[in-house]
Design a protein around this motif. Sequence first.
Motif, PDB file in Angstrom:
ATOM      1  N   ILE A  64      -0.729 -13.804   2.527  1.00  0.00           N
ATOM      2  CA  ILE A  64       0.066 -13.591   1.312  1.00  0.00           C
ATOM      3  C   ILE A  64       1.018 -14.758   1.086  1.00  0.00           C
ATOM      4  O   ILE A  64       1.179 -15.252  -0.042  1.00  0.00           O
ATOM      5  N   CYS A  65       1.646 -15.227   2.171  1.00  0.00           N
ATOM      6  CA  CYS A  65       2.526 -16.401   2.058  1.00  0.00           C
ATOM      7  C   CYS A  65       1.743 -17.629   1.597  1.00  0.00           C
ATOM      8  O   CYS A  65       2.224 -18.415   0.771  1.00  0.00           O
ATOM      9  N   ALA A  66       0.515 -17.794   2.125  1.00  0.00           N
ATOM     10  CA  ALA A  66      -0.311 -18.946   1.742  1.00  0.00           C
ATOM     11  C   ALA A  66      -0.729 -18.864   0.279  1.00  0.00           C
ATOM     12  O   ALA A  66      -0.762 -19.877  -0.424  1.00  0.00           O
ATOM     13  N   ILE A  67      -1.037 -17.659  -0.202  1.00  0.00           N
ATOM     14  CA  ILE A  67      -1.422 -17.484  -1.605  1.00  0.00           C
ATOM     15  C   ILE A  67      -0.263 -17.859  -2.522  1.00  0.00           C
ATOM     16  O   ILE A  67      -0.431 -18.580  -3.516  1.00  0.00           O
ATOM     17  N   ILE A  68       0.931 -17.364  -2.198  1.00  0.00           N
ATOM     18  CA  ILE A  68       2.102 -17.666  -3.022  1.00  0.00           C
ATOM     19  C   ILE A  68       2.439 -19.159  -2.979  1.00  0.00           C
ATOM     20  O   ILE A  68       2.671 -19.802  -4.011  1.00  0.00           O
ATOM     21  N   ALA A  69       2.442 -19.725  -1.768  1.00  0.00           N
ATOM     22  CA  ALA A  69       2.820 -21.137  -1.608  1.00  0.00           C
ATOM     23  C   ALA A  69       1.841 -22.064  -2.329  1.00  0.00           C
ATOM     24  O   ALA A  69       2.252 -22.991  -3.044  1.00  0.00           O
ATOM     25  N   ASN A  70       0.555 -21.821  -2.166  1.00  0.00           N
ATOM     26  CA  ASN A  70      -0.425 -22.702  -2.801  1.00  0.00           C
ATOM     27  C   ASN A  70      -0.503 -22.485  -4.306  1.00  0.00           C
ATOM     28  O   ASN A  70      -0.816 -23.427  -5.048  1.00  0.00           O
ATOM     29  N   SER A  71      -0.201 -21.275  -4.780  1.00  0.00           N
ATOM     30  CA  SER A  71      -0.128 -21.056  -6.226  1.00  0.00           C
ATOM     31  C   SER A  71       0.988 -21.895  -6.835  1.00  0.00           C
ATOM     32  O   SER A  71       0.808 -22.525  -7.886  1.00  0.00           O
ATOM     33  N   LEU A  72       2.138 -21.907  -6.171  1.00  0.00           N
ATOM     34  CA  LEU A  72       3.253 -22.726  -6.652  1.00  0.00           C
ATOM     35  C   LEU A  72       2.925 -24.209  -6.577  1.00  0.00           C
ATOM     36  O   LEU A  72       3.262 -24.978  -7.488  1.00  0.00           O
ATOM     37  N   SER A  73       2.253 -24.622  -5.499  1.00  0.00           N
ATOM     38  CA  SER A  73       1.889 -26.040  -5.362  1.00  0.00           C
ATOM     39  C   SER A  73       0.939 -26.471  -6.471  1.00  0.00           C
ATOM     40  O   SER A  73       1.108 -27.554  -7.062  1.00  0.00           O
ATOM     41  N   ILE A  74      -0.050 -25.640  -6.769  1.00  0.00           N
ATOM     42  CA  ILE A  74      -0.992 -25.968  -7.842  1.00  0.00           C
ATOM     43  C   ILE A  74      -0.270 -26.072  -9.175  1.00  0.00           C
ATOM     44  O   ILE A  74      -0.518 -27.000  -9.971  1.00  0.00           O
ATOM     45  N   ALA A  75       0.644 -25.120  -9.441  1.00  0.00           N
ATOM     46  CA  ALA A  75       1.400 -25.151 -10.702  1.00  0.00           C
ATOM     47  C   ALA A  75       2.242 -26.418 -10.822  1.00  0.00           C
ATOM     48  O   ALA A  75       2.304 -27.040 -11.895  1.00  0.00           O
ATOM     49  N   VAL A  76       2.867 -26.828  -9.725  1.00  0.00           N
ATOM     50  CA  VAL A  76       3.700 -28.029  -9.757  1.00  0.00           C
ATOM     51  C   VAL A  76       2.851 -29.279  -9.965  1.00  0.00           C
ATOM     52  O   VAL A  76       3.203 -30.172 -10.759  1.00  0.00           O
ATOM     53  N   PHE A  77       1.716 -29.382  -9.279  1.00  0.00           N
ATOM     54  CA  PHE A  77       0.860 -30.552  -9.428  1.00  0.00           C
ATOM     55  C   PHE A  77       0.278 -30.643 -10.841  1.00  0.00           C
ATOM     56  O   PHE A  77       0.096 -31.743 -11.373  1.00  0.00           O
ATOM     57  N   VAL A  78      -0.019 -29.496 -11.443  1.00  0.00           N
ATOM     58  CA  VAL A  78      -0.496 -29.504 -12.831  1.00  0.00           C
ATOM     59  C   VAL A  78       0.597 -30.025 -13.754  1.00  0.00           C
ATOM     60  O   VAL A  78       0.336 -30.784 -14.689  1.00  0.00           O
TER      61      VAL A  78
END
Length: 387
Positions: A64-78
Amino acid sequence: MHTTEEDNTSRYPALDQITDDPFHLWEDHSKDSSMLILANGFLSDVQFYIISLFMIYLTQIINICAIIANSLSIAVFVKLGFSEPSNISLTALAVCDFTLAVLSTWVNLCFWLTYHNVRLPFHGPNVTYLTGGVQWPFLSSTIAWITAFISFERCLCILAPLKVRRLITTRSTFVAMLIIILLNFCPSFFTYIRYKFVWVFNPYLNRTILDTITVNSELAILFEKISIAICGVIQPLSAFLIVLICTVLLVVQLRKISSWRMSVTSAKSQRVQPEENPAASSSAGEARISHKEERLVRMIVTIAAIFIVCYIPTCIALLCYVVFDEFNMFGVYRRLSIVSSYITSLGQPISGSINILIYYKMASKFRSVFRRLVRLVRQEQKRHELE
């Protein structure tokens, strides 16, 4: 998991002899006495249940932590855009980490529901193996090769910066990411030549459920062995070695850069009028550029180092898979294989969860965009509350 008519002799029990319990253990008939002791002595039924449940809960929290963290990372990189090649590779890494965490969450959820006697319309261990477990090693291999590409690209940028900048462009990086994903992940579909979904009647549940059958034709077995050997063992281990070598080279180069900067700074401090010397301003400009490159290299080294530490259990499990033929989900060492899969499944989500902290700490652009993104989310929440 059952066999087709092509091979009616199976070492596994009949359907009416097994339950839908994912922790149900078939009797081990190992020829290796040491492995038999490990399988039956060191891991009793009670110990196996306790370890399995604890690892499921722990893995689920990390997923769950990985899903949240990588979702935020993808949003920031976009938000940052893909004008820089490094943003493309880091985005691909975050997408793969996110996908792996989702698949792991699905597998753990099915196991947890089955253990708590929630009657699912499918056989938990078999179906989840084909819908999540099969893809895990191939996705893990994809992540390993993306990390290897990032580390290798940074090494080339330091060793031959002028030549590499012409080759490593946004288009070439995008093509490289696409090739890595296709070569590592797509071969997992060859597994579906060996295993297929079927509807069967389960006397234990007294209803028809979705299950799987095993096709034991020579062609199906050959495809499975080739795909798993190359994409599940050889490729990830090769990528691990590349990451390890490139990380060592980057660390050595970082020390050289730091020594060079200290010598330049010391030389400047001894000059009385540095503004009158054109070479001094040129050196200062080079120092600023080198400092920017050094921060990026330090970030890549940190990501690679965490990946190496988290991927070591996976390498050990892969080696066991190669040495012991029955060390798999359906072999006689099934119990040890399941426990090892729990342990190895922790490494990648942990690495994926930590990466966002590294980006936030070491990348100023990422940090500023992340703060703006969080601020916008909070403003949207307040607006909805007022409405």
